[in-house]
Design a protein around this motif. Structure first.
Motif, PDB file in Angstrom:
ATOM      1  N   LEU A 178       0.796  -1.225   0.000  1.00 32.91           N
ATOM      2  CA  LEU A 178       0.000   0.000   0.000  1.00 32.91           C
ATOM      3  C   LEU A 178       0.830   1.277   0.000  1.00 32.91           C
ATOM      4  CD1 LEU A 178      -2.740  -1.089   2.562  1.00 32.91           C
ATOM      5  CD2 LEU A 178      -2.881  -1.077   0.071  1.00 32.91           C
ATOM      6  N   PHE A 179       2.024   1.218   0.602  1.00 33.93           N
ATOM      7  CA  PHE A 179       2.860   2.417   0.699  1.00 33.93           C
ATOM      8  C   PHE A 179       4.213   2.178   0.036  1.00 33.93           C
ATOM      9  CE2 PHE A 179      -0.103   2.849   4.250  1.00 33.93           C
ATOM     10  CZ  PHE A 179      -0.506   4.166   4.114  1.00 33.93           C
ATOM     11  N   GLU A 180       4.728   3.223  -0.582  1.00 30.79           N
ATOM     12  CA  GLU A 180       6.060   3.154  -1.191  1.00 30.79           C
ATOM     13  C   GLU A 180       7.116   2.992  -0.107  1.00 30.79           C
ATOM     14  OE1 GLU A 180       6.567   2.965  -4.268  1.00 30.79           O
ATOM     15  OE2 GLU A 180       4.889   3.923  -5.324  1.00 30.79           O
ATOM     16  N   ASP A 181       8.210   2.355  -0.451  1.00 30.93           N
ATOM     17  CA  ASP A 181       9.316   2.152   0.494  1.00 30.93           C
ATOM     18  C   ASP A 181      10.216   3.386   0.495  1.00 30.93           C
ATOM     19  OD1 ASP A 181      11.098   1.106   2.259  1.00 30.93           O
ATOM     20  OD2 ASP A 181      12.070  -0.243   0.827  1.00 30.93           O
ATOM     21  N   ASN A 182       9.713   4.444   1.148  1.00 27.24           N
ATOM     22  CA  ASN A 182      10.427   5.718   1.198  1.00 27.24           C
ATOM     23  C   ASN A 182      10.346   6.247   2.619  1.00 27.24           C
ATOM     24  OD1 ASN A 182      11.346   8.371   1.024  1.00 27.24           O
ATOM     25  ND2 ASN A 182      10.462   8.693  -1.011  1.00 27.24           N
ATOM     26  N   ARG A 183      11.457   6.244   3.327  1.00 33.59           N
ATOM     27  CA  ARG A 183      11.459   6.625   4.741  1.00 33.59           C
ATOM     28  C   ARG A 183      11.257   8.127   4.932  1.00 33.59           C
ATOM     29  NH1 ARG A 183      13.095   2.624   8.114  1.00 33.59           N
ATOM     30  NH2 ARG A 183      14.023   0.779   7.159  1.00 33.59           N
ATOM     31  N   ARG A 184      11.581   8.925   3.927  1.00 31.63           N
ATOM     32  CA  ARG A 184      11.472  10.382   4.069  1.00 31.63           C
ATOM     33  C   ARG A 184      10.055  10.888   3.795  1.00 31.63           C
ATOM     34  NH1 ARG A 184      16.950  13.029   1.374  1.00 31.63           N
ATOM     35  NH2 ARG A 184      18.459  12.040   2.795  1.00 31.63           N
ATOM     36  N   LYS A 185       9.340  10.200   2.926  1.00 29.31           N
ATOM     37  CA  LYS A 185       8.016  10.681   2.545  1.00 29.31           C
ATOM     38  C   LYS A 185       7.051   9.510   2.466  1.00 29.31           C
ATOM     39  CE  LYS A 185       5.541  13.252  -1.028  1.00 29.31           C
ATOM     40  NZ  LYS A 185       5.636  13.898  -2.359  1.00 29.31           N
TER      41      LYS A 185
ATOM     42  N   GLY B 263      -2.406   1.277  -3.421  1.00 33.45           N
ATOM     43  CA  GLY B 263      -2.851   2.018  -2.251  1.00 33.45           C
ATOM     44  C   GLY B 263      -3.845   3.105  -2.605  1.00 33.45           C
ATOM     45  N   GLU B 264      -3.618   3.787  -3.736  1.00 33.01           N
ATOM     46  CA  GLU B 264      -4.536   4.833  -4.174  1.00 33.01           C
ATOM     47  C   GLU B 264      -5.902   4.255  -4.534  1.00 33.01           C
ATOM     48  OE1 GLU B 264      -2.492   6.694  -7.355  1.00 33.01           O
ATOM     49  OE2 GLU B 264      -1.163   7.877  -6.052  1.00 33.01           O
ATOM     50  N   ILE B 265      -5.892   3.094  -5.155  1.00 40.64           N
ATOM     51  CA  ILE B 265      -7.159   2.443  -5.509  1.00 40.64           C
ATOM     52  C   ILE B 265      -7.908   2.028  -4.245  1.00 40.64           C
ATOM     53  CG2 ILE B 265      -8.167   0.399  -6.598  1.00 40.64           C
ATOM     54  CD1 ILE B 265      -5.919   0.533  -8.674  1.00 40.64           C
ATOM     55  N   LEU B 266      -7.185   1.406  -3.305  1.00 38.23           N
ATOM     56  CA  LEU B 266      -7.837   0.969  -2.072  1.00 38.23           C
ATOM     57  C   LEU B 266      -8.383   2.156  -1.287  1.00 38.23           C
ATOM     58  CD1 LEU B 266      -8.587  -1.310  -0.134  1.00 38.23           C
ATOM     59  CD2 LEU B 266      -6.368  -0.968   0.992  1.00 38.23           C
TER      60      LEU B 266
ATOM     61  N   ALA C 187     -11.876   2.416   0.512  1.00 40.17           N
ATOM     62  CA  ALA C 187     -11.888   2.537   1.971  1.00 40.17           C
ATOM     63  C   ALA C 187     -12.745   3.710   2.408  1.00 40.17           C
ATOM     64  CB  ALA C 187     -10.458   2.688   2.494  1.00 40.17           C
ATOM     65  N   ARG C 188     -12.603   4.853   1.747  1.00 39.95           N
ATOM     66  CA  ARG C 188     -13.413   6.022   2.125  1.00 39.95           C
ATOM     67  C   ARG C 188     -14.901   5.733   1.936  1.00 39.95           C
ATOM     68  NH1 ARG C 188     -10.183  10.159   3.352  1.00 39.95           N
ATOM     69  NH2 ARG C 188      -8.230  10.526   2.207  1.00 39.95           N
ATOM     70  N   ALA C 189     -15.254   5.090   0.831  1.00 42.05           N
ATOM     71  CA  ALA C 189     -16.664   4.774   0.582  1.00 42.05           C
ATOM     72  C   ALA C 189     -17.197   3.787   1.614  1.00 42.05           C
ATOM     73  CB  ALA C 189     -16.818   4.206  -0.834  1.00 42.05           C
ATOM     74  N   MET C 190     -16.414   2.780   1.952  1.00 46.60           N
ATOM     75  CA  MET C 190     -16.850   1.776   2.916  1.00 46.60           C
ATOM     76  C   MET C 190     -16.990   2.379   4.313  1.00 46.60           C
ATOM     77  SD  MET C 190     -14.539  -1.396   1.492  1.00 46.60           S
ATOM     78  CE  MET C 190     -15.039  -2.591   2.742  1.00 46.60           C
TER      79      MET C 190
END
Length: 291
Positions: free
Chosen positions: A51-58, A65-68, A72-75
């Motif tokens: 779901l999330f990029e492997d980026n420790r700074r951001k 993740g964007e699709i989910l 998620a918001r609708a559910m």
């Protein structure tokens, strides 16, 4: 994926996105950071995607993740509506809600629709006019509650949110290039008008009022026709207007405050329920912190 998605996992996922971090998300959902991390891992295991990029700074979402996030918001919205419908006593009654036509058109339709689903026995009557008239109607107890723009001479209402103001022009012309600057404004007493003229005066800009309109529809007509520049709240920006700024020679504008007012004699349970619902649905963290 053989198991149903867990609402609590989705709530944590959305909280991370909305707050921008694991620690802040933990505060929002009432969990520790290790628990938040475990929940995200569990959610990723359930859907079989990262779901999330492997980026420790951001902290940024993957495409999955964007699709989910949309699902998620609708559910969560449906889940919360269902809980609200069955967790409160059946409320009946008639509520007169006052609001400027701008808010009635651009920010209230979905909120009122959802409220009607969860409280089908509450009848809502809308009274649409400028905030200065709504304030007077409240003082006369002619309306129950009002969502309106705060003004210095009003009695203090409940802060709902701060809304940025934006200079706008139509897509088919360039009125911002004319001198003096042609303006379309609301009548005297409008906070929009006050902020616009004060900002132009402080910046030493010459201006000329070409259109005075008592409604957002009138302002839009002047703007769409290319007759003048105006000031809209960000929530009222539509596709056929251009947002202007300092690059166009226009000064920055302060935000306005959306406030909830109740009539002085007290209101019914139905009116209070609607007031709280609007405040909760339209509120933002900055407004909540300022209360």
């Amino acid at each position: 994926m053989s198991q149903d998605l867990d609402i609590s996992l989705l709530r944590t996922f959305v909280a991370i996105v909305d707050t921008g971090g694991l620690t802040s998300a933990g505060r929002k959902v009432g969990r520790t950071q290790p628990a938040i991390t475990h929940q995200i891992r569990r959610l990723e295991e359930l859907i079989g995607r990262t779901l999330f990029e492997d980026n420790r700074r951001k902290l940024s979402l993957t495409h999955d993740g964007e699709i989910l996030l949309e699902f998620a918001r609708a559910m969560l919205r449906l889940n919360d509506e269902a809980r609200a419908r069955f967790s409160v006593p059946d409320i009946t009654g008639h509520v007169t809600l006052g609001t400027p036509d701008l808010y009635a058109s651009y920010i209230l339709p979905e909120v009122l629709e959802n409220f009607s689903h969860t409280h089908p026995n509450v009848e809502i009557e809308l009274r649409c006019t400028r905030s200065v008239h709504l304030h007077a109607a409240l003082e006369r107890n002619e309306i129950d509650i009002a969502l309106m723009t705060n003004q210095p001479d009003f009695r203090r209402g409940e802060l709902v949110r701060r809304e940025p103001l934006v200079w706008v022009a139509g897509v088919g012309g360039s009125p911002e290039l004319r001198r003096p600057l042609p303006l379309a404004v609301l009548p005297q007493g409008s906070v929009y008008r006050h902020h616009a003229l004060e900002a132009l005066g402080s910046a030493g800009k010459q201006w000329s009022i070409r259109s005075v309109c008592d409604s957002i529809a009138g302002l839009q007509a002047a703007v769409f026709a290319g007759l003048a520049v105006s000031v809209f709240p960000r929530c009222a920006i539509v596709t056929n207007v251009r947002c202007l700024g300092e690059a166009d020679g226009l000064p920055p504008l302060p935000p306005i405050e959306l406030v909830m007012h109740r009539k002085s004699q007290g209101i019914s349970a139905a009116a209070e329920q609607l007031a709280q619902y609007i405040t909760r649905e339209l509120g933002d963290p900055a407004a909540a912190a300022a209360k």
